[in-house]
Design a protein around this motif. Structure first.
Motif, PDB file in Angstrom:
ATOM      1  N   PHE A 161      76.881  45.093  -1.584  1.00  0.00           N
ATOM      2  CA  PHE A 161      76.916  46.352  -0.843  1.00  0.00           C
ATOM      3  C   PHE A 161      75.762  47.272  -1.270  1.00  0.00           C
ATOM      4  N   GLY A 162      74.617  46.664  -1.558  1.00  0.00           N
ATOM      5  CA  GLY A 162      73.410  47.419  -1.870  1.00  0.00           C
ATOM      6  C   GLY A 162      73.187  47.675  -3.341  1.00  0.00           C
ATOM      7  N   GLY A 163      74.215  47.541  -4.163  1.00  0.00           N
ATOM      8  CA  GLY A 163      74.081  47.773  -5.602  1.00  0.00           C
ATOM      9  C   GLY A 163      73.969  46.471  -6.363  1.00  0.00           C
ATOM     10  N   PHE A 164      73.180  46.477  -7.437  1.00  0.00           N
ATOM     11  CA  PHE A 164      72.937  45.231  -8.172  1.00  0.00           C
ATOM     12  C   PHE A 164      74.009  44.985  -9.217  1.00  0.00           C
ATOM     13  N   SER A 165      74.557  43.772  -9.212  1.00  0.00           N
ATOM     14  CA  SER A 165      75.498  43.306 -10.233  1.00  0.00           C
ATOM     15  C   SER A 165      74.777  42.248 -11.064  1.00  0.00           C
ATOM     16  N   HIS A 168      79.924  37.926   9.471  1.00  0.00           N
ATOM     17  CA  HIS A 168      80.225  37.370   8.157  1.00  0.00           C
ATOM     18  C   HIS A 168      81.118  38.294   7.338  1.00  0.00           C
ATOM     19  N   GLY A 169      80.764  39.560   7.285  1.00  0.00           N
ATOM     20  CA  GLY A 169      81.610  40.530   6.610  1.00  0.00           C
ATOM     21  C   GLY A 169      81.166  40.947   5.229  1.00  0.00           C
ATOM     22  N   VAL A 170      80.549  40.020   4.460  1.00  0.00           N
ATOM     23  CA  VAL A 170      80.110  40.357   3.099  1.00  0.00           C
ATOM     24  C   VAL A 170      78.763  39.688   2.829  1.00  0.00           C
ATOM     25  N   LEU A 171      77.712  40.230   3.412  1.00  0.00           N
ATOM     26  CA  LEU A 171      76.393  39.616   3.259  1.00  0.00           C
ATOM     27  C   LEU A 171      75.689  40.112   1.993  1.00  0.00           C
ATOM     28  N   ASN A 172      76.352  39.971   0.866  1.00  0.00           N
ATOM     29  CA  ASN A 172      75.709  40.222  -0.416  1.00  0.00           C
ATOM     30  C   ASN A 172      74.728  39.094  -0.716  1.00  0.00           C
ATOM     31  N   THR A 173      73.753  39.347  -1.588  1.00  0.00           N
ATOM     32  CA  THR A 173      72.771  38.291  -1.868  1.00  0.00           C
ATOM     33  C   THR A 173      73.405  37.096  -2.567  1.00  0.00           C
ATOM     34  N   ASP A 174      74.522  37.282  -3.246  1.00  0.00           N
ATOM     35  CA  ASP A 174      75.187  36.146  -3.874  1.00  0.00           C
ATOM     36  C   ASP A 174      75.955  35.309  -2.857  1.00  0.00           C
ATOM     37  N   ASP A 193      76.007  44.350  14.308  1.00  0.00           N
ATOM     38  CA  ASP A 193      74.624  44.620  14.720  1.00  0.00           C
ATOM     39  C   ASP A 193      73.695  44.889  13.545  1.00  0.00           C
ATOM     40  N   GLN A 194      74.241  44.961  12.326  1.00  0.00           N
ATOM     41  CA  GLN A 194      73.423  45.171  11.134  1.00  0.00           C
ATOM     42  C   GLN A 194      73.020  43.859  10.455  1.00  0.00           C
ATOM     43  N   GLN A 195      73.598  42.753  10.885  1.00  0.00           N
ATOM     44  CA  GLN A 195      73.359  41.488  10.184  1.00  0.00           C
ATOM     45  C   GLN A 195      71.889  41.074  10.166  1.00  0.00           C
ATOM     46  N   PRO A 196      71.148  41.195  11.272  1.00  0.00           N
ATOM     47  CA  PRO A 196      69.723  40.834  11.211  1.00  0.00           C
ATOM     48  C   PRO A 196      68.940  41.649  10.182  1.00  0.00           C
ATOM     49  N   ALA A 197      69.175  42.960  10.123  1.00  0.00           N
ATOM     50  CA  ALA A 197      68.461  43.808   9.161  1.00  0.00           C
ATOM     51  C   ALA A 197      68.878  43.496   7.740  1.00  0.00           C
ATOM     52  N   VAL A 198      70.157  43.220   7.520  1.00  0.00           N
ATOM     53  CA  VAL A 198      70.636  42.903   6.183  1.00  0.00           C
ATOM     54  C   VAL A 198      70.053  41.567   5.713  1.00  0.00           C
ATOM     55  N   TYR A 243      67.143  40.411   6.397  1.00  0.00           N
ATOM     56  CA  TYR A 243      65.776  40.701   5.950  1.00  0.00           C
ATOM     57  C   TYR A 243      65.795  41.410   4.595  1.00  0.00           C
ATOM     58  N   TRP A 244      66.673  42.375   4.429  1.00  0.00           N
ATOM     59  CA  TRP A 244      66.778  43.098   3.152  1.00  0.00           C
ATOM     60  C   TRP A 244      67.095  42.135   2.013  1.00  0.00           C
ATOM     61  N   ASN A 245      67.997  41.214   2.262  1.00  0.00           N
ATOM     62  CA  ASN A 245      68.349  40.229   1.232  1.00  0.00           C
ATOM     63  C   ASN A 245      67.179  39.315   0.909  1.00  0.00           C
ATOM     64  N   LEU A 246      66.408  38.942   1.911  1.00  0.00           N
ATOM     65  CA  LEU A 246      65.229  38.113   1.659  1.00  0.00           C
ATOM     66  C   LEU A 246      64.191  38.871   0.832  1.00  0.00           C
ATOM     67  N   GLN A 247      64.098  40.163   1.023  1.00  0.00           N
ATOM     68  CA  GLN A 247      63.206  40.972   0.183  1.00  0.00           C
ATOM     69  C   GLN A 247      63.643  40.929  -1.272  1.00  0.00           C
ATOM     70  N   ARG A 248      64.953  40.938  -1.513  1.00  0.00           N
ATOM     71  CA  ARG A 248      65.464  40.854  -2.882  1.00  0.00           C
ATOM     72  C   ARG A 248      65.123  39.484  -3.490  1.00  0.00           C
ATOM     73  N   LEU A 249      65.233  38.437  -2.685  1.00  0.00           N
ATOM     74  CA  LEU A 249      64.861  37.106  -3.162  1.00  0.00           C
ATOM     75  C   LEU A 249      63.371  37.045  -3.451  1.00  0.00           C
ATOM     76  N   ALA A 250      62.558  37.641  -2.588  1.00  0.00           N
ATOM     77  CA  ALA A 250      61.108  37.658  -2.797  1.00  0.00           C
ATOM     78  C   ALA A 250      60.773  38.327  -4.127  1.00  0.00           C
ATOM     79  N   GLN A 251      61.449  39.409  -4.444  1.00  0.00           N
ATOM     80  CA  GLN A 251      61.215  40.078  -5.725  1.00  0.00           C
ATOM     81  C   GLN A 251      61.528  39.141  -6.881  1.00  0.00           C
ATOM     82  N   ALA A 252      62.627  38.402  -6.771  1.00  0.00           N
ATOM     83  CA  ALA A 252      63.013  37.483  -7.845  1.00  0.00           C
ATOM     84  C   ALA A 252      62.023  36.338  -8.001  1.00  0.00           C
ATOM     85  N   LEU A 253      61.311  35.993  -6.939  1.00  0.00           N
ATOM     86  CA  LEU A 253      60.359  34.882  -6.989  1.00  0.00           C
ATOM     87  C   LEU A 253      58.918  35.351  -7.184  1.00  0.00           C
ATOM     88  N   SER A 254      58.735  36.641  -7.388  1.00  0.00           N
ATOM     89  CA  SER A 254      57.375  37.200  -7.435  1.00  0.00           C
ATOM     90  C   SER A 254      56.574  36.732  -8.644  1.00  0.00           C
TER      91      SER A 254
END
Length: 477
Positions: free
Chosen positions: A72-76, A236-242, A280-285, A287-298
């Motif tokens: 939900f946007g916060g890092f665990s 989906h309902g819970v599109l967290n990066t995990d 309607d937020q799933q496409p944007a989410v 992309y946001w999650n892929l940005q988080r993955l990109a940071q982890a692979l930077s």
């Protein structure tokens, strides 16, 4: 059954664990077709005992994986397999690799304050949904077996414990890479990428170039997956990066839902108070999650390569979605006015709360010149408001220069007649909790052929009853 438990050898990536057996288990569902595909010729007693954590097959190495995630946007910083474990990696007769992942097997080092158990309600929901998605042609984990028990599990109320055995080519998530990036263990990331290349994409090289191609592939698969969700009306309902798969699979079914009445703002998760994961937020989410993955692979991929791959996300998603929507409407050739035709249709559907699945299925009967089919008109409450749109759509169909039979066949091949509506799943759960699996079996049979006419199941293809809107599905589901 051949096993090759490579991931369990990474002692830094998790912990070897022992399942906590469920008491007096009963085998409720078994996916025999998938079991045959995996080359797993076990008796029902063996399936029951394995899924209940009572007796594993020789060679299995139960392993709980550690990962992190943005929830939900916060890092665990540390999550992991808190109520699940990787039992084994199986090599099927066609040499495809499959993870066997057991949910509800008891506490692991990553359970935090949880009990490590699963309940029948959520386990059956995942079994039904993953098989429904598979037969819709959408990438997903698969369900292998489900066991129930009389062991009490405490959630909002006391429920019966269950075990779910699922399979996928890999259960690696975005959160795996986030864990090692943020915990100061970047040296582990290339090892995980190499594992993914070795086991899934051996055409890639194990270097910076190959890693960049791997990330681009993840971006493409994620975009395609979410476009497919939007086309079929899946939330989906819970599109967290995990909960995001490195293979672009639909992963971790919880408070999911398929649209009944069309509402782009639909929130299927009662726990999602801000609507972060609305339909309607799933496409944007994504992309946001892929940005988080990109940071982890930077640390292993050049920033230019990461940005280039991310830059292709929107085009890939919109291309897949627009092509899919044209197919849903029976259109072959692109016309400049098509986006406006789509937008105006959805505006009317939203205003009149038109059933999403029934609308597209029944639209196949509309011809360029004949009267509007009665079955289609019964879905709307203001026929006059629709008339200008019908005129435009029929004129558009006339430009296609194809037979009605061809057009209807195309539309019926992509617009399912049967989907797993929440009230149908709930009815199956209610009966299962009373020891009756007949309704679950019925749903699995009809959802195995969602695009086919199955007259004996016509009652399952109707819009949801009014009481279905009162169902609340939360993260505990």
């Amino acid at each position: 059954m051949r096993m090759d438990n490579q991931y369990a050898q990474f002692d830094w990536a998790g912990t070897l664990v022992t399942p906590a057996p469920l008491r007096s288990p009963r085998l409720l569902l078994l996916n025999r077709d998938l079991a045959d595909e995996l080359g797993m010729a076990l008796s029902e007693a063996q399936w029951r005992d394995m899924t209940a954590g009572l007796q594993l097959v020789t060679g299995m190495q139960p392993f709980a994986q550690v990962y992190a995630g943005h929830q939900f946007g916060g890092f665990s910083p540390q999550l992991g397999d808190g109520r699940a474990m990787l039992l084994a990696e199986v090599i099927a007769p066609d040499n495809q690799r499959w993870d066997l992942h057991l949910k509800g097997a008891g506490k692991t080092p990553y359970s935090r304050f949880g009990d490590g158990r699963a309940v029948l309600r959520s386990s059956l929901r995942e079994y039904l949904a993953s098989e429904a998605m598979h037969h819709l042609g959408i990438a997903t984990t698969r369900a292998l077996a489900l066991v129930g028990s009389q062991e009490p599990v405490y959630r909002e109320q006391v429920e019966s414990g269950a075990g779910l055995l699922r399979a996928a080519h890999s259960h690696l998530r975005f959160g795996h890479f986030e864990f090692f990036y943020y915990s100061g263990q970047p040296e582990c990331i290339p090892t995980l990428l190499n594992y993914l290349i070795d086991t899934q994409w051996p055409d890639l090289t194990k270097d910076a170039t190959g890693y960049a191609s791997l990330f681009a592939r993840v971006v493409e698969k994620t975009a395609t997956l979410i476009a497919q969700w939007q086309l079929v009306g899946f939330c989906h309902g819970v599109l967290n990066t995990d909960n995001m798969s490195m293979l672009g699979l639909t992963l971790d079914y919880g408070p999911y839902g398929f649209l009944d009445a069309y509402n782009p703002d639909h929130i299927c998760n009662h726990s999602d108070h801000t609507g972060r994961y609305a339909y309607d937020q799933q496409p944007a989410v994504g992309y946001w999650n892929l940005q988080r993955l990109a940071q982890a692979l930077s640390g292993v991929i050049e920033m230019d390569a990461l940005q280039q791959a991310l830059g292709g996300y929107e085009q890939r998603l919109m291309t897949a979605y627009s092509e899919g929507m044209r197919q849903k409407l029976g259109l072959l050739q692109w016309q400049d006015e098509d986006p406006a035709l789509f937008r105006d249709m959805f505006a009317l559907m939203k205003a009149q709360q038109v059933d999403y699945t029934c609308w597209f299925r029944r639209l196949a009967e509309l011809t360029p010149s004949a009267a509007i089919p009665t079955e289609l008109l019964t879905l709307v409450n203001d026929v006059e408001a629709w008339q200008p749109w019908f005129v435009r759509y029929q004129a558009r169909l006339a430009q296609e220069n194809r037979t009605q039979a061809d057009k209807a066949a195309q539309m019926n091949a992509v617009n399912p007649k049967y989907i797993l509506r929440n009230h149908l799943a709930q009815q199956a759960i209610d009966q299962a909790e009373q020891g009756d699996m007949a309704e679950a079996d019925t749903l699995l049979r009809l959802l195995a052929n969602p695009f086919d006419e199955q007259p004996e199941f016509n009652a399952y293809a109707m819009p949801a009853p009014d009481w279905a809107s009162d169902l609340e599905i939360s993260c505990s589901s």
